[in-house]
Design a protein around this motif. Sequence first.
Motif, PDB file in Angstrom:
ATOM      1  N   LEU A   1     -11.395 -65.619 -77.986  1.00 26.73           N
ATOM      2  CA  LEU A   1     -10.657 -65.853 -76.924  1.00 26.73           C
ATOM      3  C   LEU A   1      -9.118 -65.475 -77.051  1.00 26.73           C
ATOM      4  N   THR A   2      -8.409 -65.061 -76.003  1.00 30.08           N
ATOM      5  CA  THR A   2      -7.175 -64.620 -76.125  1.00 30.08           C
ATOM      6  C   THR A   2      -6.043 -66.015 -75.260  1.00 30.08           C
ATOM      7  N   ILE A   3      -4.972 -66.093 -75.845  1.00 33.29           N
ATOM      8  CA  ILE A   3      -3.919 -66.782 -75.169  1.00 33.29           C
ATOM      9  C   ILE A   3      -2.564 -65.893 -75.043  1.00 33.29           C
ATOM     10  N   THR A   4      -2.156 -66.038 -73.993  1.00 34.88           N
ATOM     11  CA  THR A   4      -1.055 -65.176 -73.653  1.00 34.88           C
ATOM     12  C   THR A   4      -0.014 -66.326 -72.845  1.00 34.88           C
ATOM     13  N   GLY A   5       1.161 -65.624 -72.487  1.00 38.30           N
ATOM     14  CA  GLY A   5       2.295 -66.611 -71.879  1.00 38.30           C
ATOM     15  C   GLY A   5       2.995 -67.515 -72.869  1.00 38.30           C
ATOM     16  N   LYS A   6       3.493 -68.463 -72.305  1.00 44.84           N
ATOM     17  CA  LYS A   6       4.239 -69.612 -73.035  1.00 44.84           C
ATOM     18  C   LYS A   6       3.449 -70.145 -74.360  1.00 44.84           C
ATOM     19  N   ASP A   7       2.244 -70.013 -74.389  1.00 45.00           N
ATOM     20  CA  ASP A   7       1.413 -70.910 -75.423  1.00 45.00           C
ATOM     21  C   ASP A   7       1.398 -69.827 -76.499  1.00 45.00           C
TER      22      ASP A   7
ATOM     23  N   TRP B   1     -15.997 -77.900 -76.739  1.00 42.10           N
ATOM     24  CA  TRP B   1     -16.661 -77.921 -75.630  1.00 42.10           C
ATOM     25  C   TRP B   1     -16.272 -77.649 -74.356  1.00 42.10           C
ATOM     26  N   ASN B   2     -17.155 -77.482 -73.079  1.00 38.83           N
ATOM     27  CA  ASN B   2     -16.855 -77.486 -71.701  1.00 38.83           C
ATOM     28  C   ASN B   2     -18.045 -78.395 -71.246  1.00 38.83           C
ATOM     29  N   ASP B   3     -18.194 -78.107 -69.697  1.00 38.53           N
ATOM     30  CA  ASP B   3     -19.302 -78.768 -69.377  1.00 38.53           C
ATOM     31  C   ASP B   3     -20.469 -78.217 -69.297  1.00 38.53           C
ATOM     32  N   ARG B   4     -20.676 -77.332 -70.127  1.00 34.46           N
ATOM     33  CA  ARG B   4     -22.194 -76.448 -70.163  1.00 34.46           C
ATOM     34  C   ARG B   4     -22.521 -76.601 -71.714  1.00 34.46           C
ATOM     35  N   ALA B   5     -21.728 -76.798 -72.741  1.00 35.73           N
ATOM     36  CA  ALA B   5     -22.108 -76.621 -74.161  1.00 35.73           C
ATOM     37  C   ALA B   5     -21.017 -77.376 -75.149  1.00 35.73           C
ATOM     38  N   SER B   6     -21.627 -77.607 -76.232  1.00 33.96           N
ATOM     39  CA  SER B   6     -20.635 -78.042 -77.261  1.00 33.96           C
ATOM     40  C   SER B   6     -21.008 -77.677 -78.508  1.00 33.96           C
ATOM     41  N   PHE B   7     -19.984 -77.513 -79.469  1.00 34.92           N
ATOM     42  CA  PHE B   7     -20.614 -76.873 -80.662  1.00 34.92           C
ATOM     43  C   PHE B   7     -19.602 -77.350 -81.763  1.00 34.92           C
ATOM     44  N   GLU B   8     -20.058 -77.779 -82.876  1.00 36.75           N
ATOM     45  CA  GLU B   8     -19.156 -78.347 -84.069  1.00 36.75           C
ATOM     46  C   GLU B   8     -19.334 -77.141 -85.177  1.00 36.75           C
ATOM     47  N   GLU B   9     -18.348 -76.366 -85.390  1.00 33.81           N
ATOM     48  CA  GLU B   9     -18.270 -75.391 -86.496  1.00 33.81           C
ATOM     49  C   GLU B   9     -16.618 -75.260 -86.536  1.00 33.81           C
ATOM     50  N   ASN B  10     -16.279 -74.197 -87.450  1.00 31.95           N
ATOM     51  CA  ASN B  10     -14.797 -73.899 -87.515  1.00 31.95           C
ATOM     52  C   ASN B  10     -14.116 -73.375 -86.381  1.00 31.95           C
TER      53      ASN B  10
ATOM     54  N   TYR C   1     -12.187 -77.535 -74.199  1.00 31.90           N
ATOM     55  CA  TYR C   1     -11.733 -78.611 -74.927  1.00 31.90           C
ATOM     56  C   TYR C   1     -12.062 -78.602 -76.676  1.00 31.90           C
ATOM     57  N   ILE C   2     -10.888 -79.142 -77.418  1.00 24.13           N
ATOM     58  CA  ILE C   2     -11.309 -79.150 -78.725  1.00 24.13           C
ATOM     59  C   ILE C   2     -11.033 -80.520 -79.420  1.00 24.13           C
ATOM     60  N   ASP C   3     -11.861 -80.890 -80.108  1.00 23.45           N
ATOM     61  CA  ASP C   3     -11.742 -82.059 -80.895  1.00 23.45           C
ATOM     62  C   ASP C   3     -11.404 -81.837 -82.186  1.00 23.45           C
ATOM     63  N   LEU C   4     -10.180 -81.801 -82.729  1.00 26.13           N
ATOM     64  CA  LEU C   4      -9.642 -81.346 -83.924  1.00 26.13           C
ATOM     65  C   LEU C   4     -10.036 -82.328 -84.989  1.00 26.13           C
ATOM     66  N   LEU C   5     -10.826 -83.460 -84.953  1.00 24.37           N
ATOM     67  CA  LEU C   5     -11.169 -84.245 -85.777  1.00 24.37           C
ATOM     68  C   LEU C   5     -12.392 -84.961 -85.463  1.00 24.37           C
TER      69      LEU C   5
ATOM     70  N   HIS D   1      -8.302 -85.426 -80.155  1.00 20.03           N
ATOM     71  CA  HIS D   1      -9.574 -85.626 -79.861  1.00 20.03           C
ATOM     72  C   HIS D   1      -9.796 -84.977 -78.414  1.00 20.03           C
ATOM     73  N   ASN D   2      -8.702 -84.565 -77.683  1.00 15.39           N
ATOM     74  CA  ASN D   2      -9.245 -83.805 -76.495  1.00 15.39           C
ATOM     75  C   ASN D   2      -8.167 -82.765 -76.211  1.00 15.39           C
ATOM     76  N   PHE D   3      -7.771 -81.750 -77.303  1.00 16.26           N
ATOM     77  CA  PHE D   3      -6.911 -80.666 -77.046  1.00 16.26           C
ATOM     78  C   PHE D   3      -7.616 -79.728 -76.160  1.00 16.26           C
ATOM     79  N   LYS D   4      -6.660 -79.638 -75.158  1.00 19.50           N
ATOM     80  CA  LYS D   4      -6.994 -78.768 -73.826  1.00 19.50           C
ATOM     81  C   LYS D   4      -6.293 -77.290 -73.963  1.00 19.50           C
ATOM     82  N   VAL D   5      -7.359 -76.166 -73.708  1.00 17.99           N
ATOM     83  CA  VAL D   5      -6.887 -74.955 -73.898  1.00 17.99           C
ATOM     84  C   VAL D   5      -7.378 -74.120 -72.606  1.00 17.99           C
ATOM     85  N   LYS D   6      -6.632 -73.286 -72.151  1.00 21.13           N
ATOM     86  CA  LYS D   6      -7.081 -72.526 -70.917  1.00 21.13           C
ATOM     87  C   LYS D   6      -6.852 -70.974 -71.481  1.00 21.13           C
ATOM     88  N   PRO D   7      -7.675 -70.442 -72.118  1.00 19.69           N
ATOM     89  CA  PRO D   7      -7.718 -69.019 -72.492  1.00 19.69           C
ATOM     90  C   PRO D   7      -7.306 -68.414 -71.425  1.00 19.69           C
ATOM     91  N   ALA D   8      -6.562 -66.983 -71.682  1.00 19.44           N
ATOM     92  CA  ALA D   8      -6.326 -66.126 -70.800  1.00 19.44           C
ATOM     93  C   ALA D   8      -7.448 -64.961 -70.478  1.00 19.44           C
TER      94      ALA D   8
END
Length: 404
Positions: free
Chosen positions: A206-212, A229-238, A265-269, A332-339
């Motif tokens: 997934l790509t990130i553009t703009g100010k981030d 995760w999002n409201d459809r699925a969740s995965f624990e991996e790198n 959403y990303i839980d970093l720990l 625990h709730n790092f929020k990302v909006k991919p471009a």
Amino acid sequence: MPANLIKQTDFDAIIIGGGACGLMCAVQVGFLGKRTLILEKNDKVGAKILISGGGRCNYTNLYASPKQFISQNEHFSKSAFAQWTVDDTISFFETYGITGKEKTLGQLFPVSDKAKDIVQVFTNLCHDLGQEIRCEADVKSVEQSNGGFEVVYEKHGRETRLSAGKVVIAAGGLPIQKMGATDFGLRVARKFGLKIIDTAPALVPLTITGKDQQWYEQLSGNSIFCRVWNDRASFEENILFTHWGLSGPAILQISSYWKAGEFIYIDLLPNENITQLIQEEREVNGRKTLLNYLSGIYTRKFAEALSGYLPVDKNLASLSKTDFEAIDALIHNFKVKPAGDKGYDKAEVMRGGVSTDELSSKSLEAKKVPGLFFGGECVDVTGWLGGYNFQWAWASGFVIAQNL
């Protein structure tokens, strides 16, 4: 150049595509005493098998079940997986000298770590069973004719027209164009009036553009075990930070469940409580800075990058309730909006495809077009990362073979 009319009477079916599904189908048909012809666009069969898993080929997953597949009809794959199980895959390859070794999360690789060994099993069997393979054969059309089909293909500038009672479309999906991927299977389905579920890249960075974007660029190369995760699925991996955004297994997995404009959403720990950990540490060493503490959990580079969001220069003893709330929310709730995503050329597979409504779940034959079968990636059955899509390819190839 006009095509030469060759009336083929010695092939029970023509298989278009010499990938995982097509090869398994040809071999299983051979076991039943019938003959097929594989038409492969590339100069050799199994192109995507050879590059899978970094050339090591994660050829199935011990935990594969319909639950790990995305489809408009979540029950559709049950029949195929009942007919050809993971144990069947393991036994098949063991019979022909491929012993599997499990890596993470049920992923099975050949002990040799060589994808070419998987392809060799099929090419040897095709030879022994009299299944013909024609490479560099670019199929131009499939037409109904005299109760069967005519297939026109071009090789070295010369067109050839073949006839067969049955045709198998195992031509894969849109990833990866440089490996010969096309929308051929979808075009054939549309031509015969079959419904197509909208396609999109899956298992894709997934790509990130703009100010981030600059923030992600500075972290390029950092890999962190997370829950995504999002409201459809969740995965624990790198996850892997890159100069253009996010990659790594967890990101590839969630990408199959992500749509443009949505957050992930990303839980970093994961499986830890950052607030509790910090409070325990400050009882022992309250003078330690938050930066130094986080550097013990993550890389120094990643901890420093959090300075724009957290009071990393404060010592642990002086952190306020508001500080703890900010730390907890970020970790625990790092929020990302991919471009967007990196597209089909960086995707492992395609999601969507020929609608399962159009196919018999027991045989994968098109309900409206008797004798026409669809298998593998061009069907609306998309697996998770980790050998699942190969299991679908083997299963669908087997199922079709039983019905030719």
